[in-house]
Design a protein around this motif. Structure first.
Motif, short mmCIF file in Angstrom:
data_model
loop_
_atom_site.label_atom_id
_atom_site.label_comp_id
_atom_site.label_asym_id
_atom_site.label_seq_id
_atom_site.Cartn_x
_atom_site.Cartn_y
_atom_site.Cartn_z
N VAL A 137 0.86 -1.18 0.00
CA VAL A 137 0.00 0.00 0.00
C VAL A 137 0.89 1.23 0.00
CG1 VAL A 137 -1.82 1.26 1.20
CG2 VAL A 137 -1.82 -1.23 1.23
N ASN A 138 0.82 2.00 -1.08
CA ASN A 138 1.66 3.18 -1.27
C ASN A 138 0.75 4.34 -1.65
OD1 ASN A 138 3.79 4.92 -1.66
ND2 ASN A 138 4.46 4.02 -3.60
N LYS A 139 0.75 5.38 -0.81
CA LYS A 139 -0.14 6.52 -1.01
C LYS A 139 -1.60 6.09 -1.07
CE LYS A 139 3.25 9.31 -3.53
NZ LYS A 139 3.56 10.06 -4.78
N GLY A 140 -1.95 5.10 -0.25
CA GLY A 140 -3.33 4.66 -0.17
C GLY A 140 -3.76 3.70 -1.25
N LYS A 141 -2.88 3.38 -2.19
CA LYS A 141 -3.22 2.48 -3.28
C LYS A 141 -2.42 1.19 -3.16
CE LYS A 141 -4.44 6.16 -6.54
NZ LYS A 141 -4.18 6.75 -7.89
N ALA A 142 -3.11 0.06 -3.38
CA ALA A 142 -2.45 -1.24 -3.27
C ALA A 142 -2.03 -1.74 -4.64
CB ALA A 142 -3.39 -2.25 -2.62
N SER A 143 -0.83 -2.30 -4.70
CA SER A 143 -0.35 -2.91 -5.93
C SER A 143 0.26 -4.26 -5.59
CB SER A 143 0.69 -2.02 -6.62
OG SER A 143 1.80 -1.79 -5.77
N ALA A 144 -0.01 -5.26 -6.44
CA ALA A 144 0.50 -6.62 -6.22
C ALA A 144 1.74 -6.85 -7.07
CB ALA A 144 -0.58 -7.65 -6.57
N LYS A 145 2.77 -7.39 -6.43
CA LYS A 145 4.04 -7.67 -7.10
C LYS A 145 4.33 -9.16 -7.00
CE LYS A 145 4.65 -3.18 -7.44
NZ LYS A 145 4.60 -2.45 -8.73
N ALA A 146 4.51 -9.82 -8.15
CA ALA A 146 4.76 -11.25 -8.17
C ALA A 146 6.08 -11.58 -7.49
CB ALA A 146 4.75 -11.77 -9.60
N PRO A 157 -7.75 -8.59 2.02
CA PRO A 157 -7.57 -7.21 2.48
C PRO A 157 -6.15 -6.97 2.98
CG PRO A 157 -9.55 -8.20 3.42
CD PRO A 157 -8.77 -9.31 2.80
N VAL A 158 -5.69 -5.75 2.87
CA VAL A 158 -4.36 -5.37 3.37
C VAL A 158 -4.55 -4.32 4.46
CG1 VAL A 158 -2.10 -4.43 2.80
CG2 VAL A 158 -3.33 -5.82 1.12
N GLY A 172 -8.78 -2.64 -4.00
CA GLY A 172 -8.03 -1.49 -4.48
C GLY A 172 -8.35 -0.18 -3.81
N LYS A 173 -9.29 -0.16 -2.87
CA LYS A 173 -9.68 1.08 -2.21
C LYS A 173 -9.29 1.04 -0.73
CE LYS A 173 -13.60 1.98 -5.30
NZ LYS A 173 -15.06 2.23 -5.38
N THR A 174 -8.69 2.12 -0.26
CA THR A 174 -8.25 2.22 1.12
C THR A 174 -9.16 3.15 1.90
OG1 THR A 174 -5.94 1.83 0.48
CG2 THR A 174 -6.32 2.82 2.64
N ARG A 175 -9.55 2.69 3.08
CA ARG A 175 -10.41 3.51 3.94
C ARG A 175 -9.96 3.37 5.40
NH1 ARG A 175 -14.06 0.02 6.49
NH2 ARG A 175 -14.22 -2.05 5.49
N THR A 176 -10.38 4.33 6.21
CA THR A 176 -10.11 4.25 7.64
C THR A 176 -10.96 3.16 8.26
OG1 THR A 176 -9.61 6.62 7.71
CG2 THR A 176 -10.08 5.53 9.81
N PHE A 177 -10.33 2.28 9.02
CA PHE A 177 -11.01 1.16 9.66
C PHE A 177 -11.26 1.49 11.14
CE2 PHE A 177 -10.89 -3.42 11.13
CZ PHE A 177 -12.07 -3.79 10.51
N SER A 178 -10.21 1.57 11.94
CA SER A 178 -10.22 2.03 13.34
C SER A 178 -11.50 1.68 14.09
CB SER A 178 -9.97 3.54 13.37
OG SER A 178 -8.71 3.85 12.83
N PRO A 179 -11.76 0.41 14.39
CA PRO A 179 -13.02 0.01 15.01
C PRO A 179 -13.33 0.68 16.35
CG PRO A 179 -11.88 -1.91 14.15
CD PRO A 179 -10.91 -0.77 14.09
N ASN A 180 -12.31 1.03 17.14
CA ASN A 180 -12.53 1.62 18.45
C ASN A 180 -12.74 3.12 18.40
OD1 ASN A 180 -10.98 -0.96 18.77
ND2 ASN A 180 -11.39 -0.55 20.92
N GLY A 181 -12.66 3.71 17.22
CA GLY A 181 -12.81 5.15 17.09
C GLY A 181 -11.51 5.83 16.73
N GLN A 182 -11.59 6.95 16.08
CA GLN A 182 -10.40 7.64 15.57
C GLN A 182 -9.72 8.50 16.63
OE1 GLN A 182 -10.83 9.40 11.61
NE2 GLN A 182 -12.64 8.11 11.25
#
Length: 298
Positions: A137-146, A157-158, A172-182
């Protein structure tokens, strides 16, 4: 706070003495002085780094031989080992104009060959291995490398940390998860082996497990540096300090249902465990390495 904690009919006094894992033996390893950074899926070697996570060495538990993997700065932090045990994905730190950059590399332990997966970046947020691919995950975007000849495919998920918040990248989309709150700070996230649960630590509060929707399903209490042993058991450390140094620490195991067990005694300050789902490797405060051998249920 999203919450759906598992309920169970175990009283605390009973669960405190229950057995989670059947310890067969605890073995000291003749590794170079340092910190354990990982254990292979096959349980035949451990990776060792130094106290500042610089460099990476492989210690073969069968032969006792030690091989230098890399001397890269920062290589020992959050190392990932492929399922076949042959590929190691690590980060290499560098500095330019007083700014820190992170490069992601792959090392083939059989050949010694090293390959750049992601060029130096200021924004590497997370690294994972899914099947035969490294996912960065680089700048919020995920890329797969063989990692080998097979085309890179990644579906799991990553997890990553950005500005102390727990992030999740799906499709391919990154979001805030933080289940206990931000309002909290998060560290040590990991995905369960079945890919359905997230283990993480909230600073000042303890370890938790949530589902992929962010519903908390287990509160594990004081288990620092937590790792999945399997889909139902977590191992970590219960450390105490005097404000300057760690005065005691033990390796503990806990189920998602409230049963907890201390695996090491006070003869060692046991810290930062890693597991392959069978053995558990850990370091001591003075740079020694041990492995806990578990009797597996047949």
């Amino acid at each position: 706070m999203k919450k759906a904690i598992l309920t169970f009919a175990l009283c605390l006094s009973a669960s405190a003495f229950a057995q989670v894992l059947d310890v067969a033996s605890i073995e000291k390893l003749a590794t170079p002085q340092g910190v354990v950074a990982g254990i292979s899926p096959q349980g035949d070697y451990v990776l060792v780094t130094n106290a500042t996570n610089d460099g990476l060495s492989k210690y073969d538990m069968k032969t006792g031989a030690t091989t230098v993997v890399t001397d890269a700065r920062g290589a020992g932090r959050d190392v990932k080992i492929a399922a076949d045990g042959q590929s190691v994905v690590y980060r290499e730190l560098s500095f330019k104009n007083h700014l820190r950059y992170t490069e992601v590399k792959q090392a083939n332990l059989a050949t010694g060959e090293k390959k750049q997966l992601v060029k130096p970046s200021r924004n590497i947020e997370g690294v994972a291995i899914d099947n035969a691919a490294a996912v960065v995950v680089n700048k919020g975007k995920a890329s797969a490398k063989a990692l080998g000849a097979t085309k890179a495919k990644a579906a799991a998920p990553v997890l990553s940390i950005k500005n102390r918040q727990l992030m999740i990248t799906e499709n391919g989309k990154t979001r805030t998860f933080s289940p206990n709150g931000q309002q909290f700070s998060y560290i040590w996230p990991s995905l369960s082996p079945d890919g359905n649960k997230v283990l993480y630590y909230v600073c000042g509060r303890g370890a938790y497990v949530a589902d992929l929707k962010g519903h908390i399903i287990a509160e594990l209490g004081q288990i620092r540096a937590p790792k999945w042993y399997n889909d139902e058991i977590v191992v970590g450390m219960n450390d105490k300090d005097n404000g300057e140094v760690v005065t005691s620490s033990s390796i503990v195991a806990a189920t998602l249902y409230g049963v907890r067990q201390t695996l090491t005694d006070s003869s060692v300050i046991a810290m930062y465990p890693y597991t392959n789902g069978e053995k558990i490797a850990f370091s001591t405060a003075n740079g020694e390495a041990y492995v806990i051998n578990i009797n597996l249920k047949k």
